[in-house]
Design an enzyme around this catalytic site. Structure first.
Site: not given
Ligand code: 3H9
Length: 699
Positions: A64, A103, A106, A126
């Site tokens: 999400a 999400g 999911e 999460e």
């Molecule tokens: C969820 O899904 C809740 C649901 O269960 C239910 C809902 C109802 N959203 O980490 P990076 C941005 S909770 C917005 O440097 P990498 C990040 O801020 C979510 N932005 O890259 C950064 O921005 P900036 C569950 C996001 O290659 C840019 O993307 N998911 C999100 O080292 C690059 O990120 C997670 O917790 C996001 N979800 O790693 C996954 N994700 O360039 C969280 C990233 O402006 N994300 N951004 O600084 C990660 O673990 C890593 O970002 C990922 C890529 C592995 C994907």
């Protein structure tokens, strides 16, 4: 047709292909949810025989959109979208590459089939944001993989490989070659085979398959390990719901528990940290067109625990390292330490023998500075002696080619004084690693007054390559972390001499969430380290005697901490368990008498406020002086370098949670009571509180 800029829907032969394109990680923003929903609805009445969901760019949907959290909900909700997908009359297949997380995963679990390329990873992270999967993840993962495997996946939050996901039944197949082509072929084969629509919600969980007491044990384990963290307990409740309730009721329960987590301070703090960690890597006012210097080889001066640990970071990233020691014996010792550390990593199953051998082949040792003539970066990691460091930098200036970055791992010395020993202060920078350097994530990058922008950019960039979290600090005594630590330690010692017992102070801080209280940490590190460092300080730098006299007295009695079997506590020689020691109380009383202090009880609340608010006040001064770029950088330093609890978000975020007005008021009261410079309220803190702002508003 195009549903939105973020989602495209096209018919490819008999398959309706939905393509999500929302860089950088295809986070499921409102535009993405809306686009997918419209495409699925459209596909119900067009000529397609199955629907394929693919993502452009580097990854499948990574979750999400966290930026939308805490703001008013925008339709369609993720749950609404997933209901539409699940009820589709035509097969829907998710095709996964990169990381399908939260999400995003999911959504994939809701599709009727899932295929992935072998390099893909999937997960439900999460919990790392103080949340739980809130769009059916707990109910669907437990139906597909079983309750035990699902609880493991959801409670640790770590992504798993496609092959592991296949064995857990979380995906249906792994495809080779180009994912777009292979997944269309897979979808066509499913159509040709009249594959049934498989809805995970139709699966029943066999209650008998779950070991008796499994969830109770998990609850107790999480309570012990993650005390007070709501998400873990709520995840167990979701598992209970998956076992006990029909699918729809389970979904409703999950939603209610998700919202509870979302509204908690812990989740706000952990989401704050997620973005804090990423913004810390960005340097303000740095020309974006600057080219970082390339770093292909590294030299390290000093092969002690620190130098060896630093060398391992680079070798792990495939970068060759030359370690310099004073004599052959030192070289051999250094290489042996590194080899032993790698051995430990292998024994923990985190590295194969082959990987270990490869890393070791990248680290060589020598006594000759001339061998550093061609390296791109040198990191000096000898003990804290300014004269020695200056001598080393003078020598580096002679042997290193122009353009080599000259870094010091000092934890508090003046970078400019070290740089003054060279004719190229613009190439000199601080790279302060934390011990053990091969484990700790934080890297404080310290800019001197003359450090060149491209040198700063290179140090911040290489941190990412060696998997560290870099934070930029200005040059001052102790930089961000150790300057704040001084206030914290000084308040700890003051509490001790004024009336608190070691076990009270440590107990209060451990209840707050620190892995270890400050005195237990002192015993672990060795009390002689601080003692020796203090001896080299001027009286002014040492501070008031009441802030160190107990520590000095213990060392002079031979109580050096865990290594001598006693320090602030007594240690069981076998279990290393700590025990309170009445002798320490006598030492505290004697020292208090010497200074004319009458010991009296201090409340737990005062202990907590004195320790944590001293950090906050010093942090505010660092911000005000421009030593730290942002308040969130200070949080990153404290969480990743000093064990501040993640679920509190760091000291500055904690201050925002308490409210700056209240923080100011208590600091003023402490100042009236103790009149020490520590408790002079930072101007910035005062001014933010007066304007009813918080630190996060100060950028
Ligand atoms: C969820 O899904 C809740 C649901 O269960 C239910 C809902 C109802 N959203 O980490 P990076 C941005 S909770 C917005 O440097 P990498 C990040 O801020 C979510 N932005 O890259 C950064 O921005 P900036 C569950 C996001 O290659 C840019 O993307 N998911 C999100 O080292 C690059 O990120 C997670 O917790 C996001 N979800 O790693 C996954 N994700 O360039 C969280 C990233 O402006 N994300 N951004 O600084 C990660 O673990 C890593 O970002 C990922 C890529 C592995 C994907």
């Amino acid at each position: 047709m195009e549903n939105s800029l973020a989602v495209d829907y096209q018919l490819q032969e008999n398959i309706g292909v939905i393509r999500v394109n929302n860089p950088p990680v295809n986070a499921m923003s409102q535009a993405v949810r809306m686009g997918i929903k419209q495409a699925v609805v459209e596909a119900q009445s067009d000529n397609c025989q199955a629907i394929l969901l693919l993502c452009e760019g580097r990854t499948f949907i990574a979750g999400a959109d966290i930026k939308e959290f805490g703001k008013p909900a925008l339709d369609p909700s993720l749950s609404d979208l997933l209901a539409t997908i699940e009820q589709s009359r035509k097969l829907i297949i998710a095709a996964i590459h990169g990381t399908a997380l939260g999400g995003g995963f999911e959504l994939a679990l809701t599709c009727h089939y899932r295929c992935a390329i072998s390099s893909a990873k999937v997960g439900l992270p999460e919990v790392k944001l103080g949340l739980l999967p809130g769009a059916g993840g707990t109910q669907r993962a437990s139906r597909l993989a079983g309750v035990e495997a699902a609880l493991d996946l959801i409670s640790n939050g770590n992504p798993i490989s496609a092959s592991k996901a296949l064995t857990l039944n979380l995906i249906d197949t792994i495809l080779e070659g180009d994912l777009a082509e292979a997944s269309i072929a897979y979808a066509q084969k499913l159509v040709a085979d009249f594959a049934p629509i498989k809805r995970v919600s139709d699966i029943n969980i066999e209650k008998d398959s779950i070991p008796t007491g499994f969830l109770d044990d998990a609850r107790a384990r999480f309570e012990k390990r993650f005390r007070g963290q709501l998400a873990l307990q709520n995840i167990v409740s979701c598992m209970e719901a998956a076992i006990e309730l029909p699918f729809d009721e389970g979904l409703r329960k999950e939603r209610q528990l998700f919202v509870e987590c979302m509204q908690s301070d812990a989740s706000a703090a952990m989401r704050h940290l997620f973005f804090a960690e990423r913004s810390a890597a960005k340097v303000k006012a740095l020309d974006r067109s600057i080219c970082a210097r390339e770093i292909h080889t590294v030299g390290i001066i000093g092969g002690g625990t620190m130098g060896g640990g630093i060398a391992m970071n680079f070798a792990n990233a495939g970068i060759p390292v030359i370690l310099i020691e004073v004599d052959d014996c030192g070289v051999n010792r250094a290489l042996k330490i590194v080899e032993r550390n790698y051995g430990i990593t292998v024994s923990k199953g985190k590295l194969s023998e082959e990987q270990k051998d490869h890393c070791l082949s990248l680290i060589s040792g020598t006594t000759k500075y001339e061998e550093l003539g061609d390296v791109d970066l040198v990191i000096e990691a000898v003990y804290e002696n300014l004269d020695l460091k200056k001598k080393i930098f003078g020598r580096l200036d002679e042997v290193c080619r122009p353009g080599t970055i000259l870094a010091t791992n000092t934890s508090y010395q003046d970078i400019d004084l070290i740089a003054s020993a060279t004719g190229r202060p613009e190439d000199v920078i601080g790279m302060h690693f934390f011990s053990p350097a091969n484990v700790m994530k934080l890297l404080e990058v310290v800019r001197g007054s003359k450090t060149a922008d491209d040198v700063i950019s290179s140090a911040m960039g290489v941190a990412k390559i060696i998997k560290k979290i870099p934070v930029l600090s200005g040059n001052c005594y102790g930089f961000i972390g150790n300057r704040m630590l001084r206030s914290y330690v000084s308040e700890t010692q003051s509490c001790l001499i004024e009336g608190a017992a070691p076990e009270q102070i440590d107990g209060v801080m451990e209840n707050f969430g620190m892995a270890m209280g400050p005195l237990a940490v002192g015993d672990l590190a060795g009390l002689d380290i601080g003692y020796t460092a203090r001896k080299a300080l001027s009286q002014e730098k040492k501070g008031a005697p009441k802030t160190y006299c107990i520590a000095d007295a213990l060392v002079e009695m031979g109580r050096l901490g865990q290594k001598s079997g006693s320090g602030y506590y007594l240690y069981d020689p076998e279990t290393r368990g700590r025990m309170n020691d009445p002798e320490v109380l006598t030492v505290m009383q004697q020292q208090a008498e010497k200074l004319g202090i009458i010991r009296k009880p201090i409340s737990d609340e005062d202990v907590l406020n004195r320790l944590v608010f001293s950090l906050i006040n010093e942090g505010a001064k660092l911000l005000e002086e421009g030593i730290a770029q942002r308040s969130s950088d200070i949080d990153v330093v404290y969480v990743f370098g000093y064990g501040f609890p993640k679920f509190r978000g760091g000291p500055m975020q904690y201050a925002d949670t308490v409210g700056l007005k209240k923080v100011c008021h208590i600091i003023d009261e402490f100042y009236n009571q103790y009149e020490t410079p520590n408790w002079e309220c930072a101007r910035l803190l005062k001014s933010l509180a007066t304007k009813e702002l918080n630190f996060s508003a100060y950028t």
